[in-house]
Design a protein around this motif. Structure first.
Motif, PDB file in Angstrom:
ATOM      1  N   LYS A 191      -2.449   5.315  -4.677  1.00 27.90           N
ATOM      2  CA  LYS A 191      -3.286   4.529  -3.774  1.00 27.90           C
ATOM      3  C   LYS A 191      -3.294   2.991  -4.165  1.00 27.90           C
ATOM      4  O   LYS A 191      -3.559   2.049  -3.087  1.00 27.90           O
ATOM      5  CB  LYS A 191      -4.906   4.836  -4.434  1.00 27.90           C
ATOM      6  N   ASN A 192      -2.933   2.596  -5.405  1.00 23.84           N
ATOM      7  CA  ASN A 192      -2.660   1.160  -5.848  1.00 23.84           C
ATOM      8  C   ASN A 192      -1.438   0.729  -4.914  1.00 23.84           C
ATOM      9  O   ASN A 192      -1.312  -0.432  -4.747  1.00 23.84           O
ATOM     10  CB  ASN A 192      -2.612   1.203  -7.502  1.00 23.84           C
ATOM     11  N   LYS A 193      -0.499   1.535  -4.766  1.00 25.11           N
ATOM     12  CA  LYS A 193       0.942   0.824  -4.178  1.00 25.11           C
ATOM     13  C   LYS A 193       0.372   0.817  -2.805  1.00 25.11           C
ATOM     14  O   LYS A 193       0.746  -0.085  -2.120  1.00 25.11           O
ATOM     15  CB  LYS A 193       1.755   2.163  -4.053  1.00 25.11           C
ATOM     16  N   ILE A 194      -0.385   1.552  -1.885  1.00 23.99           N
ATOM     17  CA  ILE A 194      -0.888   1.324  -0.566  1.00 23.99           C
ATOM     18  C   ILE A 194      -1.660   0.114  -0.627  1.00 23.99           C
ATOM     19  O   ILE A 194      -1.495  -0.650   0.407  1.00 23.99           O
ATOM     20  CB  ILE A 194      -1.818   2.549  -0.255  1.00 23.99           C
ATOM     21  N   GLN A 195      -2.591  -0.241  -1.544  1.00 19.30           N
ATOM     22  CA  GLN A 195      -3.389  -1.383  -1.842  1.00 19.30           C
ATOM     23  C   GLN A 195      -2.249  -2.518  -1.737  1.00 19.30           C
ATOM     24  O   GLN A 195      -2.705  -3.643  -1.076  1.00 19.30           O
ATOM     25  CB  GLN A 195      -4.334  -1.449  -2.788  1.00 19.30           C
ATOM     26  N   ILE A 196      -1.454  -2.588  -2.583  1.00 17.00           N
ATOM     27  CA  ILE A 196      -0.465  -3.543  -2.921  1.00 17.00           C
ATOM     28  C   ILE A 196       0.192  -3.895  -1.226  1.00 17.00           C
ATOM     29  O   ILE A 196       0.290  -5.014  -1.227  1.00 17.00           O
ATOM     30  CB  ILE A 196       0.683  -3.040  -3.855  1.00 17.00           C
ATOM     31  N   ILE A 197       0.607  -2.702  -0.835  1.00 14.97           N
ATOM     32  CA  ILE A 197       1.207  -3.158   0.401  1.00 14.97           C
ATOM     33  C   ILE A 197       0.500  -3.691   1.519  1.00 14.97           C
ATOM     34  O   ILE A 197       0.778  -4.765   2.328  1.00 14.97           O
ATOM     35  CB  ILE A 197       1.798  -1.640   1.131  1.00 14.97           C
ATOM     36  N   GLN A 200       0.211  -7.476   0.379  1.00  9.55           N
ATOM     37  CA  GLN A 200       1.107  -8.114   0.877  1.00  9.55           C
ATOM     38  C   GLN A 200       1.177  -8.500   2.379  1.00  9.55           C
ATOM     39  O   GLN A 200       1.778  -9.518   2.570  1.00  9.55           O
ATOM     40  CB  GLN A 200       2.438  -7.345   0.502  1.00  9.55           C
ATOM     41  N   GLU A 201       0.955  -7.629   3.238  1.00  6.62           N
ATOM     42  CA  GLU A 201       0.631  -7.704   4.513  1.00  6.62           C
ATOM     43  C   GLU A 201      -0.229  -9.009   4.588  1.00  6.62           C
ATOM     44  O   GLU A 201       0.128  -9.997   5.731  1.00  6.62           O
ATOM     45  CB  GLU A 201       0.208  -6.505   5.160  1.00  6.62           C
ATOM     46  N   LYS A 202      -1.359  -9.003   4.331  1.00  5.35           N
ATOM     47  CA  LYS A 202      -2.352  -9.986   4.378  1.00  5.35           C
ATOM     48  C   LYS A 202      -1.731 -11.281   3.881  1.00  5.35           C
ATOM     49  O   LYS A 202      -1.914 -12.394   4.623  1.00  5.35           O
ATOM     50  CB  LYS A 202      -3.753  -9.554   3.777  1.00  5.35           C
ATOM     51  N   LEU A 203      -1.030 -11.229   2.735  1.00  5.37           N
ATOM     52  CA  LEU A 203      -0.625 -12.718   2.227  1.00  5.37           C
ATOM     53  C   LEU A 203       0.547 -13.334   3.212  1.00  5.37           C
ATOM     54  O   LEU A 203       0.347 -14.430   3.428  1.00  5.37           O
ATOM     55  CB  LEU A 203      -0.191 -12.313   1.068  1.00  5.37           C
ATOM     56  N   LEU A 204       1.494 -12.167   3.652  1.00  5.87           N
ATOM     57  CA  LEU A 204       2.404 -12.649   4.436  1.00  5.87           C
ATOM     58  C   LEU A 204       1.883 -13.346   5.929  1.00  5.87           C
ATOM     59  O   LEU A 204       2.337 -14.383   6.436  1.00  5.87           O
ATOM     60  CB  LEU A 204       3.288 -11.791   4.881  1.00  5.87           C
ATOM     61  N   LEU A 205       0.715 -12.649   6.401  1.00  5.12           N
ATOM     62  CA  LEU A 205       0.222 -13.063   7.662  1.00  5.12           C
ATOM     63  C   LEU A 205      -0.429 -14.399   7.514  1.00  5.12           C
ATOM     64  O   LEU A 205      -0.335 -15.198   8.307  1.00  5.12           O
ATOM     65  CB  LEU A 205      -1.046 -11.996   7.977  1.00  5.12           C
ATOM     66  N   GLU A 267       6.926   3.811   5.104  1.00  2.00           N
ATOM     67  CA  GLU A 267       6.382   3.877   3.616  1.00  2.00           C
ATOM     68  C   GLU A 267       5.071   4.055   3.503  1.00  2.00           C
ATOM     69  O   GLU A 267       4.692   4.797   2.501  1.00  2.00           O
ATOM     70  CB  GLU A 267       6.828   2.332   2.921  1.00  2.00           C
ATOM     71  N   LEU A 268       4.126   3.622   4.227  1.00  2.00           N
ATOM     72  CA  LEU A 268       2.937   3.828   4.168  1.00  2.00           C
ATOM     73  C   LEU A 268       2.697   5.168   4.376  1.00  2.00           C
ATOM     74  O   LEU A 268       1.618   6.107   3.757  1.00  2.00           O
ATOM     75  CB  LEU A 268       2.092   3.047   5.088  1.00  2.00           C
ATOM     76  N   GLN A 269       3.145   5.888   5.362  1.00  2.00           N
ATOM     77  CA  GLN A 269       3.072   7.424   5.904  1.00  2.00           C
ATOM     78  C   GLN A 269       3.551   8.166   4.502  1.00  2.00           C
ATOM     79  O   GLN A 269       2.727   9.231   4.349  1.00  2.00           O
ATOM     80  CB  GLN A 269       3.875   7.369   7.146  1.00  2.00           C
ATOM     81  N   GLN A 270       4.634   7.904   3.910  1.00  2.00           N
ATOM     82  CA  GLN A 270       5.039   8.650   3.042  1.00  2.00           C
ATOM     83  C   GLN A 270       3.943   8.596   1.741  1.00  2.00           C
ATOM     84  O   GLN A 270       3.873   9.721   1.153  1.00  2.00           O
ATOM     85  CB  GLN A 270       6.312   8.234   2.390  1.00  2.00           C
ATOM     86  N   LEU A 271       3.442   7.557   1.501  1.00  2.00           N
ATOM     87  CA  LEU A 271       2.413   7.391   0.251  1.00  2.00           C
ATOM     88  C   LEU A 271       1.237   8.371   0.779  1.00  2.00           C
ATOM     89  O   LEU A 271       0.744   8.762  -0.184  1.00  2.00           O
ATOM     90  CB  LEU A 271       2.258   6.038   0.218  1.00  2.00           C
ATOM     91  N   ASN A 272       0.709   8.126   2.089  1.00  2.00           N
ATOM     92  CA  ASN A 272      -0.255   9.103   2.203  1.00  2.00           C
ATOM     93  C   ASN A 272      -0.138  10.463   2.230  1.00  2.00           C
ATOM     94  O   ASN A 272      -1.002  11.200   2.032  1.00  2.00           O
ATOM     95  CB  ASN A 272      -0.803   8.595   3.760  1.00  2.00           C
TER      96      ASN A 272
END
Length: 323
Positions: A191-197, A200-205, A267-272
């Motif tokens: 769950k923490n890995k998903i939150q980090i991704i 990171q998306e929000k930061l890049l945007l 990657e998100l799909q794999q984590l879910n």
């Protein structure tokens, strides 16, 4: 009733109780005054179902200890259940606390019913009764005496066998608890890995939008400076050619809102999928723990009658209709 009040009440009520004194001596004060006990009310009456939730024990286990034939009803008298009818019992706060103390003691290593009855002073009557019967048998018939000895040895063997079995079950329980904790931890890690991704998306945007606003503003400012200046230029130039800073900034922000970023959907799909797998694994472990808890309870509920016959009581016998 506050926590301190119920604790004071129980300490005063049980200060002369032998089992209470022994548990305090063994340093088990926090175990008997646990969170569930501190929620009790002095004048509340509890059902078997409610008591099972307080003790985290199956109702059949509770009923087994208050059987009239269980050690000549010695525990029945000590635990003080209030029998409403043939199948229904109720328990006041004194009775509930006695159950709590009993199970805390029995959960200690190498402690059994005989040890408990001995502390409570309830074992002596049965021991004397058995000794008298043995002496009578010895005087009447040596063969019968040998038979009783054999039965005793059989009972002791069965007791040791069940203690070993219970220890094996407890080891399995420890391993399941370890797996349960590890699986829960792994779920949190994923769950923490998903939150980090996602962060990171929000930061890049945010960074891209900031760069877009800055780039647009700078280009517009440079364009404005490059326009012709002077008296004639000011006369013949169009007013709309000159933009104020606020207009430039608003347009820059509007352009930035059109920006998007691509994230690693795979990657998100794999984590879910990993979370789903771990959650299913956790559910299986919890089911195994439930089954194992029933086996441990059953392994604890052994007794012998006056003839040293091993009693394998079905915990479902004598069940209570306690809706």
């Amino acid at each position: 009733m506050s926590e301190m009040n119920i604790r004071d009440y129980l300490e005063e009520e049980f200060k002369e109780d032998k089992l209470y004194q022994e548990l305090i001596r063994l340093g088990r004060e926090d175990d008997i005054f646990n969170d569930e006990v501190l929620k009790l009310y002095p004048h509340q009456i509890y059902s078997t179902k409610e008591l099972s939730l307080i003790l985290n024990k199956h109702e059949s286990t509770i009923r087994n200890y208050i059987r009239r034939d269980y050690h000549d009803g010695a525990l029945y008298d000590y635990l003080e259940p209030d029998r409403i009818n043939l199948r229904t019992f109720r328990y006041n706060v004194r009775s509930v606390f006695k159950f709590v103390m009993m199970f805390v003691y029995l959960d200690l290593e190498d402690k059994g019913i005989a040890d408990l009855l001995n502390i409570l002073g309830l074992l002596s009557t049965k021991v004397i009764h058995d000794t008298v019967n043995d002496n009578r048998s010895l005087n009447n018939n040596n063969g019968t005496s040998q038979e009783i000895s054999d039965q005793k040895l059989f009972a002791i063997g069965k007791l040791l066998e069940h203690k070993n079995h219970k220890n094996e079950l407890l080891m399995q329980q420890l391993e399941l608890n370890r797996k349960h904790d590890a699986t829960r931890l792994n779920i949190e890690v994923v769950k923490n890995k998903i939150q980090i991704i996602q962060l990171q998306e929000k930061l890049l945007l945010s960074e891209k939008k900031g760069h877009s606003i800055l780039d647009y503003s700078l280009r517009k400012t440079i364009d404005s400076k490059n326009k012709k200046t002077g008296f004639f230029a000011s006369i013949f130039s169009k007013k709309e050619d000159s933009e104020d800073p606020e207009t430039i900034l608003n347009q820059a922000q509007a352009n930035a809102e059109q920006i998007n970023v691509q994230i690693n959907e795979s990657e998100l799909q794999q984590l879910n999928l990993e979370i789903e797998r771990l959650t299913e694994e956790l559910k299986t472990i919890e089911e195994q723990k439930e089954v194992l808890a029933q086996k441990i309870d059953a392994a604890s509920n052994i007794s012998f009658n006056d003839n040293y016959d091993y009693l394998d009581q079905d915990p479902r016998d004598g069940g209570e209709d306690d809706e």
